[in-house]
Scaffold this motif. Structure first.
Motif, PDB file in Angstrom:
ATOM      1  N   GLU A 176      66.174  69.375 -43.958  1.00  0.00           N
ATOM      2  CA  GLU A 176      64.778  69.221 -43.547  1.00  0.00           C
ATOM      3  C   GLU A 176      64.580  67.883 -42.851  1.00  0.00           C
ATOM      4  N   PRO A 177      63.464  67.722 -42.073  1.00  0.00           N
ATOM      5  CA  PRO A 177      63.275  66.502 -41.294  1.00  0.00           C
ATOM      6  C   PRO A 177      63.269  65.251 -42.179  1.00  0.00           C
ATOM      7  N   LEU A 178      63.908  64.191 -41.664  1.00  0.00           N
ATOM      8  CA  LEU A 178      63.980  62.925 -42.407  1.00  0.00           C
ATOM      9  C   LEU A 178      63.556  61.793 -41.477  1.00  0.00           C
ATOM     10  N   LYS A 179      62.552  61.013 -41.905  1.00  0.00           N
ATOM     11  CA  LYS A 179      62.142  59.852 -41.098  1.00  0.00           C
ATOM     12  C   LYS A 179      63.188  58.756 -41.294  1.00  0.00           C
ATOM     13  N   VAL A 180      63.849  58.366 -40.211  1.00  0.00           N
ATOM     14  CA  VAL A 180      64.946  57.394 -40.343  1.00  0.00           C
ATOM     15  C   VAL A 180      64.547  56.014 -39.841  1.00  0.00           C
ATOM     16  N   PHE A 181      63.373  55.918 -39.178  1.00  0.00           N
ATOM     17  CA  PHE A 181      62.958  54.606 -38.657  1.00  0.00           C
ATOM     18  C   PHE A 181      61.458  54.610 -38.431  1.00  0.00           C
ATOM     19  N   GLU A 182      60.830  53.472 -38.779  1.00  0.00           N
ATOM     20  CA  GLU A 182      59.434  53.251 -38.398  1.00  0.00           C
ATOM     21  C   GLU A 182      59.323  51.782 -38.059  1.00  0.00           C
ATOM     22  N   GLY A 183      58.895  51.474 -36.853  1.00  0.00           N
ATOM     23  CA  GLY A 183      58.821  50.064 -36.466  1.00  0.00           C
ATOM     24  C   GLY A 183      58.477  49.937 -35.003  1.00  0.00           C
ATOM     25  N   ASN A 184      58.814  48.782 -34.422  1.00  0.00           N
ATOM     26  CA  ASN A 184      58.449  48.585 -33.015  1.00  0.00           C
ATOM     27  C   ASN A 184      59.633  48.850 -32.091  1.00  0.00           C
ATOM     28  N   ALA A 185      59.346  48.835 -30.777  1.00  0.00           N
ATOM     29  CA  ALA A 185      60.364  49.215 -29.789  1.00  0.00           C
ATOM     30  C   ALA A 185      61.532  48.231 -29.783  1.00  0.00           C
ATOM     31  N   ARG A 186      61.249  46.951 -30.047  1.00  0.00           N
ATOM     32  CA  ARG A 186      62.356  45.981 -30.031  1.00  0.00           C
ATOM     33  C   ARG A 186      63.360  46.306 -31.142  1.00  0.00           C
ATOM     34  N   ASP A 187      62.846  46.588 -32.344  1.00  0.00           N
ATOM     35  CA  ASP A 187      63.754  46.899 -33.457  1.00  0.00           C
ATOM     36  C   ASP A 187      64.457  48.242 -33.231  1.00  0.00           C
ATOM     37  N   ALA A 188      63.758  49.166 -32.584  1.00  0.00           N
ATOM     38  CA  ALA A 188      64.392  50.464 -32.282  1.00  0.00           C
ATOM     39  C   ALA A 188      65.541  50.276 -31.295  1.00  0.00           C
ATOM     40  N   ALA A 189      65.349  49.388 -30.328  1.00  0.00           N
ATOM     41  CA  ALA A 189      66.404  49.153 -29.326  1.00  0.00           C
ATOM     42  C   ALA A 189      67.635  48.529 -29.980  1.00  0.00           C
ATOM     43  N   LYS A 190      67.413  47.695 -31.020  1.00  0.00           N
ATOM     44  CA  LYS A 190      68.555  47.101 -31.747  1.00  0.00           C
ATOM     45  C   LYS A 190      69.253  48.153 -32.601  1.00  0.00           C
ATOM     46  N   GLY A 191      68.466  48.961 -33.280  1.00  0.00           N
ATOM     47  CA  GLY A 191      69.024  49.903 -34.251  1.00  0.00           C
ATOM     48  C   GLY A 191      69.551  51.189 -33.634  1.00  0.00           C
ATOM     49  N   PHE A 192      69.042  51.521 -32.436  1.00  0.00           N
ATOM     50  CA  PHE A 192      69.442  52.783 -31.781  1.00  0.00           C
ATOM     51  C   PHE A 192      69.735  52.526 -30.301  1.00  0.00           C
ATOM     52  N   PRO A 193      70.722  51.668 -29.988  1.00  0.00           N
ATOM     53  CA  PRO A 193      70.912  51.253 -28.588  1.00  0.00           C
ATOM     54  C   PRO A 193      71.302  52.380 -27.639  1.00  0.00           C
ATOM     55  N   ILE A 216      61.053  57.578 -35.825  1.00  0.00           N
ATOM     56  CA  ILE A 216      62.174  58.442 -35.431  1.00  0.00           C
ATOM     57  C   ILE A 216      62.490  59.382 -36.593  1.00  0.00           C
ATOM     58  N   TRP A 217      62.564  60.665 -36.264  1.00  0.00           N
ATOM     59  CA  TRP A 217      62.912  61.685 -37.260  1.00  0.00           C
ATOM     60  C   TRP A 217      64.228  62.360 -36.879  1.00  0.00           C
ATOM     61  N   ALA A 218      65.122  62.440 -37.824  1.00  0.00           N
ATOM     62  CA  ALA A 218      66.298  63.317 -37.675  1.00  0.00           C
ATOM     63  C   ALA A 218      65.826  64.674 -38.168  1.00  0.00           C
ATOM     64  N   ASP A 219      65.824  65.663 -37.255  1.00  0.00           N
ATOM     65  CA  ASP A 219      65.162  66.921 -37.595  1.00  0.00           C
ATOM     66  C   ASP A 219      66.086  68.113 -37.310  1.00  0.00           C
ATOM     67  N   PRO A 220      66.666  68.692 -38.359  1.00  0.00           N
ATOM     68  CA  PRO A 220      67.590  69.810 -38.140  1.00  0.00           C
ATOM     69  C   PRO A 220      66.869  71.081 -37.681  1.00  0.00           C
ATOM     70  N   THR A 221      65.521  71.067 -37.678  1.00  0.00           N
ATOM     71  CA  THR A 221      64.788  72.267 -37.250  1.00  0.00           C
ATOM     72  C   THR A 221      64.524  72.262 -35.737  1.00  0.00           C
ATOM     73  N   VAL A 222      64.852  71.164 -35.034  1.00  0.00           N
ATOM     74  CA  VAL A 222      64.650  71.160 -33.577  1.00  0.00           C
ATOM     75  C   VAL A 222      65.996  71.204 -32.853  1.00  0.00           C
ATOM     76  N   THR A 223      65.991  71.794 -31.663  1.00  0.00           N
ATOM     77  CA  THR A 223      67.217  71.813 -30.857  1.00  0.00           C
ATOM     78  C   THR A 223      67.069  70.884 -29.656  1.00  0.00           C
ATOM     79  N   ARG A 224      65.852  70.397 -29.435  1.00  0.00           N
ATOM     80  CA  ARG A 224      65.606  69.539 -28.270  1.00  0.00           C
ATOM     81  C   ARG A 224      65.227  68.128 -28.717  1.00  0.00           C
ATOM     82  N   ASN A 225      65.579  67.129 -27.887  1.00  0.00           N
ATOM     83  CA  ASN A 225      65.142  65.757 -28.135  1.00  0.00           C
ATOM     84  C   ASN A 225      63.671  65.685 -27.736  1.00  0.00           C
TER      85      ASN A 225
END
Ligand SMILES: NC(=O)C1=CN([C@@H]2O[C@H](COP(=O)(O)OP(=O)(O)OC[C@H]3O[C@@H](n4cnc5c(N)ncnc54)[C@H](OP(=O)(O)O)[C@@H]3O)[C@@H](O)[C@H]2O)C=CC1
Ligand SMILES: O=C([O-])CC(=O)C(=O)O
Length: 275
Positions: A176-193, A216-225
């Motif tokens: 099931e969907p899992l929230k893996v990140f919540e924050g700002n764009a700068r931290d997202a760019a570091k964590g998910f380059p 950001i959600w890792a979601d096994p129910t979607v096939t598209r980004n």
């Protein structure tokens, strides 16, 4: 300064021949972008790159990154983020243009913007996998109160991200969907380059990387980004969603290369539509 006029032929270099680079090379080498000629490419594995080039409609040399600038007017960077400065600096230094796909890395390479301002060169950030940058840029001419984005990707579209490793988040067998990140764009760019360039493009268009917020959600129910943007400003409120079909690289949507081709065509067109 060596910026070109709209009518001059532009010699294009492609740095990085993965999902995006190969698609761009095929289209430009087939002569589908008026006024642009594919002139050279670069990749890590030159043998593999030569094999790919042999399938193109026009043959071009496979060069090292350093060899691209002397023979080309513009580079399209579509390589791993760590190479951004090596690829783009020589072009900017010479007052030429660079189209950047590893947008997240722009936040950690401020010297590139300074270099462009000094030399008269240009850095172009295409809309890429995102939607609606035109509206965000327009809203930013007034006051934007908030910019929020929610991204849902199939787990394989997030695999290998440093944020997951640092926080010991495993996506294997997720049901099931899992929230893996919540924050700002700068931290997202570091964590998910390699996964969230889009949120940095959104930040650069709007209120900057600190104020642009993301889940950001890792979601096994979607096939598209899937990226949904919500903007509230003193001129408009808007919500937009794009559902990207992944390319052969599950992290990258098919539409990304098409967005670059649209940008190249716009550079040479007499009629330019969109902000
Ligand atoms: N702005 C946006 O909307 C988007 C941006 N991106 C970003 O764009 C970039 C490219 O994405 P994508 O095409 O999917 O990536 P891929 O992983 O499919 O391809 C990357 C390519 O870079 C090449 N490369 C690696 N090292 C070097 C080197 N030293 N010199 C030259 N080339 C090298 C690899 O070569 P080889 O094949 O020889 O190993 C590979 O072909 C990434 O940074 C990605 O995060 C992706 C999607 C959307
Ligand atoms: O932003 C990125 O790097 C890629 C992305 O989300 C997509 O292609 O949907």
């Amino acid at each position: 300064m060596q910026q070109q006029s709209q009518t001059e032929v532009t010699r294009v270099a492609i740095a990085g021949l993965g999902a995006i680079g190969q698609s761009l090379a095929r289209t430009i080498a087939a002569g589908e972008v008026p006024g642009m000629i594919l002139t050279a490419v670069s990749a890590r594995n030159h043998d593999k790159a030569r094999e790919f080039v042999s399938t193109l409609k026009t043959q071009v040399p496979v060069l090292t990154i350093e060899e691209l600038e002397p023979v080309c007017d513009m580079v399209i960077e579509c390589a791993p983020a760590a190479l951004l400065s090596d690829i783009v600096s020589p072009f900017l230094n010479a007052g030429k243009s660079a189209i950047v796909l590893s947008v997240g890395a722009l936040l950690f390479n401020d010297h590139l913007r300074e270099l462009a301002n000094r030399s008269g060169g240009s850095i172009y950030v295409p809309t890429g996998a995102l939607i609606g940058l035109d509206a965000v840029i327009a809203a930013a001419q007034g006051d934007i109160h908030s910019v929020r984005m929610i991204t849902r990707k199939p787990p394989q579209g997030l695999a290998g991200a440093p944020h997951l490793e640092a926080n010991q988040i495993t996506l294997d067998g997720l049901t099931e969907p899992l929230k893996v990140f919540e924050g700002n764009a700068r931290d997202a760019a570091k964590g998910f380059p390699a996964n969230l360039n889009v949120v940095v493009a959104l930040a650069l268009a709007g209120v900057g990387p600190e104020k642009t917020l993301l889940e950001i959600w890792a979601d096994p129910t979607v096939t598209r980004n899937t990226h949904s943007i919500n903007v509230d400003s003193d001129s408009a409120r808007f919500t937009m969603t794009i559902e990207n079909i992944p390319s052969e690289n599950p992290k990258t949507g098919r539409i990304v290369a098409q967005s670059v081709i649209a940008m190249l065509k716009k550079m040479k067109a007499g009629l330019k539509v969109g902000t």
